[in-house]
Every structure is written in C-alpha cells, then in structure tokens.
Scaffold this motif. Structure first.
Motif, PDB file in Angstrom:
ATOM      1  N   SER A  48       0.805  -0.972   0.016  1.00 21.04           N
ATOM      2  CA  SER A  48       0.231  -0.509  -0.054  1.00 21.04           C
ATOM      3  C   SER A  48       0.773   1.435  -0.270  1.00 21.04           C
ATOM      4  N   ASP A  49       2.060   1.396   1.030  1.00 22.50           N
ATOM      5  CA  ASP A  49       3.057   2.117   0.818  1.00 22.50           C
ATOM      6  C   ASP A  49       3.628   2.795  -0.982  1.00 22.50           C
ATOM      7  N   LEU A  50       3.963   1.076  -1.243  1.00 19.89           N
ATOM      8  CA  LEU A  50       4.391   1.696  -2.818  1.00 19.89           C
ATOM      9  C   LEU A  50       3.774   2.535  -3.717  1.00 19.89           C
ATOM     10  N   ALA A  51       2.520   1.738  -2.777  1.00 16.01           N
ATOM     11  CA  ALA A  51       1.358   2.277  -4.338  1.00 16.01           C
ATOM     12  C   ALA A  51       1.051   3.481  -3.900  1.00 16.01           C
ATOM     13  N   ARG A  52       1.061   4.356  -2.861  1.00 10.80           N
ATOM     14  CA  ARG A  52       0.097   5.671  -2.737  1.00 10.80           C
ATOM     15  C   ARG A  52       1.861   5.883  -3.165  1.00 10.80           C
ATOM     16  N   GLN A  53       2.948   5.955  -3.113  1.00  7.77           N
ATOM     17  CA  GLN A  53       3.738   6.969  -3.988  1.00  7.77           C
ATOM     18  C   GLN A  53       3.802   6.179  -5.331  1.00  7.77           C
ATOM     19  N   VAL A  54       3.171   5.580  -6.161  1.00  7.94           N
ATOM     20  CA  VAL A  54       3.799   5.867  -7.499  1.00  7.94           C
ATOM     21  C   VAL A  54       2.324   6.062  -7.908  1.00  7.94           C
ATOM     22  N   GLY A  55       1.664   6.390  -7.350  1.00  9.01           N
ATOM     23  CA  GLY A  55       0.264   6.674  -7.788  1.00  9.01           C
ATOM     24  C   GLY A  55      -1.264   5.690  -8.568  1.00  9.01           C
ATOM     25  N   ILE A  56      -1.174   4.647  -7.360  1.00 11.82           N
ATOM     26  CA  ILE A  56      -1.703   4.232  -8.260  1.00 11.82           C
ATOM     27  C   ILE A  56      -2.800   3.384  -6.662  1.00 11.82           C
ATOM     28  N   SER A  57      -3.794   2.490  -7.022  1.00 16.57           N
ATOM     29  CA  SER A  57      -4.227   1.588  -5.736  1.00 16.57           C
ATOM     30  C   SER A  57      -3.621   0.646  -5.228  1.00 16.57           C
ATOM     31  N   ALA A  58      -3.362   0.086  -4.484  1.00 24.15           N
ATOM     32  CA  ALA A  58      -2.764  -1.246  -3.986  1.00 24.15           C
ATOM     33  C   ALA A  58      -3.372  -2.787  -4.654  1.00 24.15           C
ATOM     34  N   ALA A  59      -4.949  -2.406  -5.041  1.00 23.27           N
ATOM     35  CA  ALA A  59      -5.536  -3.669  -5.532  1.00 23.27           C
ATOM     36  C   ALA A  59      -4.661  -3.558  -7.203  1.00 23.27           C
ATOM     37  N   TYR A  60      -4.249  -2.563  -7.390  1.00 18.64           N
ATOM     38  CA  TYR A  60      -3.963  -2.788  -9.252  1.00 18.64           C
ATOM     39  C   TYR A  60      -2.449  -3.277  -8.989  1.00 18.64           C
ATOM     40  N   LEU A  61      -1.834  -2.276  -7.627  1.00 18.16           N
ATOM     41  CA  LEU A  61      -0.262  -3.046  -7.821  1.00 18.16           C
ATOM     42  C   LEU A  61      -0.341  -4.600  -8.124  1.00 18.16           C
ATOM     43  N   SER A  62      -1.070  -5.051  -7.186  1.00 20.08           N
ATOM     44  CA  SER A  62      -0.931  -6.371  -6.540  1.00 20.08           C
ATOM     45  C   SER A  62      -1.798  -7.402  -7.736  1.00 20.08           C
ATOM     46  N   LEU A  63      -2.399  -6.745  -8.421  1.00 23.60           N
ATOM     47  CA  LEU A  63      -2.415  -7.136 -10.026  1.00 23.60           C
ATOM     48  C   LEU A  63      -1.104  -6.892 -10.608  1.00 23.60           C
ATOM     49  N   VAL A  64      -0.446  -5.713 -10.551  1.00 18.71           N
ATOM     50  CA  VAL A  64       0.767  -6.159 -11.283  1.00 18.71           C
ATOM     51  C   VAL A  64       1.531  -7.067 -10.908  1.00 18.71           C
ATOM     52  N   MET A  65       1.970  -6.987  -9.484  1.00 14.66           N
ATOM     53  CA  MET A  65       2.890  -7.612  -8.751  1.00 14.66           C
ATOM     54  C   MET A  65       2.858  -9.411  -9.318  1.00 14.66           C
ATOM     55  N   LYS A  66       1.259 -10.412  -9.633  1.00  8.29           N
ATOM     56  CA  LYS A  66       0.722 -11.258  -9.869  1.00  8.29           C
ATOM     57  C   LYS A  66       1.325 -11.671 -11.548  1.00  8.29           C
ATOM     58  N   GLY A  67       1.641 -10.761 -12.121  1.00 10.18           N
ATOM     59  CA  GLY A  67       1.446 -10.673 -13.887  1.00 10.18           C
ATOM     60  C   GLY A  67       0.490 -10.673 -14.314  1.00 10.18           C
ATOM     61  N   HIS A  68      -0.765 -10.456 -13.415  1.00 12.59           N
ATOM     62  CA  HIS A  68      -2.302 -10.704 -14.431  1.00 12.59           C
ATOM     63  C   HIS A  68      -2.600  -8.949 -14.312  1.00 12.59           C
ATOM     64  N   ARG A  69      -1.708  -7.592 -14.550  1.00 10.40           N
ATOM     65  CA  ARG A  69      -1.130  -6.440 -15.539  1.00 10.40           C
ATOM     66  C   ARG A  69       0.234  -6.188 -15.620  1.00 10.40           C
ATOM     67  N   CYS A  70       0.286  -6.473 -16.971  1.00 10.53           N
ATOM     68  CA  CYS A  70       1.742  -5.685 -17.943  1.00 10.53           C
ATOM     69  C   CYS A  70       1.690  -4.107 -17.886  1.00 10.53           C
ATOM     70  N   VAL A  71       2.019  -3.296 -16.739  1.00  9.38           N
ATOM     71  CA  VAL A  71       2.522  -2.193 -17.347  1.00  9.38           C
ATOM     72  C   VAL A  71       4.235  -2.102 -17.490  1.00  9.38           C
ATOM     73  N   PRO A  72       4.295  -1.690 -18.405  1.00 13.45           N
ATOM     74  CA  PRO A  72       5.712  -1.869 -18.301  1.00 13.45           C
ATOM     75  C   PRO A  72       6.614  -0.169 -18.183  1.00 13.45           C
ATOM     76  N   ASP A  73       5.644   1.186 -18.302  1.00 12.91           N
ATOM     77  CA  ASP A  73       5.639   2.664 -17.573  1.00 12.91           C
ATOM     78  C   ASP A  73       5.471   2.458 -16.173  1.00 12.91           C
ATOM     79  N   LEU A  74       4.621   1.516 -15.821  1.00 14.49           N
ATOM     80  CA  LEU A  74       4.067   1.432 -14.417  1.00 14.49           C
ATOM     81  C   LEU A  74       5.555   0.776 -13.826  1.00 14.49           C
ATOM     82  N   GLU A  75       5.639  -0.696 -13.987  1.00 13.33           N
ATOM     83  CA  GLU A  75       7.307  -1.294 -13.043  1.00 13.33           C
ATOM     84  C   GLU A  75       8.217  -0.397 -13.455  1.00 13.33           C
TER      85      GLU A  75
END
Length: 77
Positions: free
Chosen positions: A21-48
């Motif tokens: 949640s802290d990291l998500a807040r720092q990069v400007g996304i929700s914790a839920a969306y960060l979780s999806l990115v980290m699980k590989g369910h969303r591929c967003v190179p710029d976000l990575e």
C-alpha cells in the motif's frame, strides 16, 4: 512483472519497512492494482519502471564485461 522482479520489489519493501500500500501510494496507484501488477495479471511497462525507480532498483542484468561485449557485437551484426 516477472518473478525475479517481484522478488526484488518484495525485498526492497521489507528493507524500507514499506507495505504494498505504501508503494502503491508512492507511485500513484491503488494497492489492489499494484497487487495485480505484481501477480502478473497486468503488464504495464511504464508502471514497472516507476516502481523500480521508486525503490532504486534496476532491471538491467550485470555480468562479466565479455558478456556485454558479446551482446553488443551481436546487436551490431
């Protein structure tokens, strides 16, 4: 996000005593969306890239100089 990158991110979070949640807040996304990115369910190179920059991590691999030279010569061919 690939498994090695996720591992690096998780280690960096522990070292900083941050939650996802802290990291998500720092990069400007929700914790839920960060979780999806980290699980590989969303591929967003710029976000990575933003995530890695926020944690001072790098995606480039380091190896012996001859490895880099070989790669460079292959690219030039």
């Amino acid at each position: 996000m690939d498994k090695d990158t996720v591992k690096k991110v998780r280690i960096a979070l522990v070292q900083r005593e941050w939650t996802q949640s802290d990291l998500a807040r720092q990069v400007g996304i929700s914790a839920a969306y960060l979780s999806l990115v980290m699980k590989g369910h969303r591929c967003v190179p710029d976000l990575e890239v933003r995530i890695l920059e926020m944690l001072d991590l790098s995606r480039r691999t380091e190896g012996p100089p001859e490895t880099h030279k070989k790669h460079e010569s292959q690219v030039e061919s």
